[in-house]
Design an enzyme around this catalytic site. Structure first.
Site, PDB file in Angstrom:
ATOM      1  NE  ARG A 259      -0.739  -0.193   4.970  1.00  0.00           N
ATOM      2  CZ  ARG A 259       0.053   0.566   5.707  1.00  0.00           C
ATOM      3  NH1 ARG A 259       0.409   1.754   5.262  1.00  0.00           N
ATOM      4  NH2 ARG A 259       0.493   0.149   6.882  1.00  0.00           N
ATOM      5  CG  HIS A 263      -3.636   0.629   8.558  1.00  0.00           C
ATOM      6  ND1 HIS A 263      -3.620  -0.634   8.006  1.00  0.00           N
ATOM      7  CD2 HIS A 263      -4.647   0.622   9.473  1.00  0.00           C
ATOM      8  CE1 HIS A 263      -4.573  -1.368   8.557  1.00  0.00           C
ATOM      9  NE2 HIS A 263      -5.207  -0.631   9.453  1.00  0.00           N
ATOM     10  CE1 TYR A 273       3.836   1.403   8.329  1.00  0.00           C
ATOM     11  CE2 TYR A 273       3.224   3.069   9.950  1.00  0.00           C
ATOM     12  CZ  TYR A 273       2.922   2.326   8.825  1.00  0.00           C
ATOM     13  OH  TYR A 273       1.712   2.490   8.187  1.00  0.00           O
TER      14      TYR A 273
END
Length: 360
Positions: A259, A263, A273
């Site tokens: 992606r 999120h 991250y």
């Protein structure tokens, strides 16, 4: 035991048809799709990418509610869906709204779902699907039950469901596959491995080398697919569907995808991250770029055709959000009326209170 596990893991090689340059590397596996079907698949991918871009913008404007970006996962989502029949049942997770739209859910209702409006969950007759599941992994048990129902009714259809790599850590993931495997239910379980369950890397989700190998414990077929290669995804799903309707049981498909956005739009920051190098690596695997190169090489796609799709998508999205805006605002009493045929006493008191407020 270590050698046994390694032998199992080594059986799950990544299935691919198109490489990153849009070149065929597995001619024998090429699906039997006409030129028009190939173009339709590209149409849907481009349209969905624009829908994602506009949905993010609408969310930032406060005109949508919950939204999980889809850019980067178009081949995984639409390649699996394109292999289905209209009567098949789609059991989506929250990122899988594109499959619902291409399965027949009106676009304006998809926007209403994002806003939490009850009409967004009132699917039209003939749209065989459940609303996107928010509870991680719960859709796997739902799909197993739906698939078993199809088998008992003698239907030649399948139930397909989706989760991310993080969903494979949930009990429902195993329970759904085990149940479907035990009863030979016609289900297709898709794991869209985009490498991060919110911020947790897949390496911290499991010690398994692949997620596809988890099918072994359930006694069902499993395959790992290049999730940025729409033809490979389509071919794997088509085969899984044929096996299922022929009584050969369910399949677990792991799609290796990515992606590009956060999120969800609810405050996630992927730069905390994910490294820039990793993002750049996966951008080179963009499913639209890869398939575009393939189609251009066959003389089936052009910049002019793609611009037409982009303009069509923008216009239809504009009309859909306008229609969503025209829907009556949802009221507290609507929630109560939709939940209960007969209100319990303690809610009847609250209902009367809110009804009085709403009538002012």
């Amino acid at each position: 035991m270590k050698r046994t596990i390694e032998n199992i893991e080594n059986q799950f090689e990544t299935f691919q048809i198109l490489n990153e340059n849009g070149e065929i590397v597995n001619q024998d596996a090429m699906p039997d799709l006409s030129d028009e079907e190939l173009k339709e698949l590209m149409f849907r991918m481009v349209y969905t990418r624009i829908l994602d871009q506009r949905s993010i913008a609408l969310n930032r404007q406060g005109r949508l509610g919950f939204y999980a970006p889809t850019a980067g996962q178009e081949a995984s989502q639409l390649g699996t869906h394109y292999a289905l029949e209209k009567e098949d049942f789609v059991v989506p997770a929250y990122r899988d709204v594109p499959q619902l739209i291409w399965h027949g859910l009106p676009l304006y209702q998809a926007f209403l779902f994002s806003r939490g409006h009850f009409h967004g969950n009132q699917f039209p007759e003939g749209v065989n699907a459940l609303s996107p599941q928010i509870i991680i992994g719960a859709q796997y048990t739902q799909a197993a039950g739906i698939a078993l129902g199809m088998k008992k009714r003698g239907k030649k259809n399948v139930a397909i469901t989706y989760t991310g790599d993080g969903g494979t850590s949930q009990g429902d993931f195993y329970e759904g596959m085990n149940f479907a495997g035990a009863y030979g239910a016609p289900a297709i379980f898709v794991v869209q491995n985009n490498r991060f369950a919110i911020s947790v890397p897949v390496e911290k989700q499991t010690a398994a080398k692949t997620l596809a190998q988890k099918a072994v414990a359930a006694g069902i077929d499993g395959i790992q697919v290049d999730g940025m290669d729409v033809l490979a995804v389509y071919a794997a799903t088509k085969q899984a569907r044929e096996r299922a309707v022929n009584g050969e049981g369910p399949t677990l498909i792991e799609t290796l995808t990515y992606r590009y956005g956060p999120h969800t739009m609810a405050g996630d920051d992927p730069t905390r991250y994910r490294s820039e190098d990793l993002d750049n690596e996966w951008e080179k695997k963009d499913p639209l770029v890869r398939f575009r190169k393939f189609l251009e090489g066959k003389g089936l796609w052009s910049e002019e055709e793609e611009n037409k799709v982009i303009e069509q998508a923008k216009e239809e999205i504009k009309e859909a959000i306008k229609k969503a805006d025209e829907q009556p605002k949802q009221k507290v009493t609507d929630l109560m009326e939709n939940m209960y045929e007969t209100l319990p006493a303690h809610l009847q008191e609250q209902y009367d209170e809110y009804k009085a407020k709403e009538s002012k």
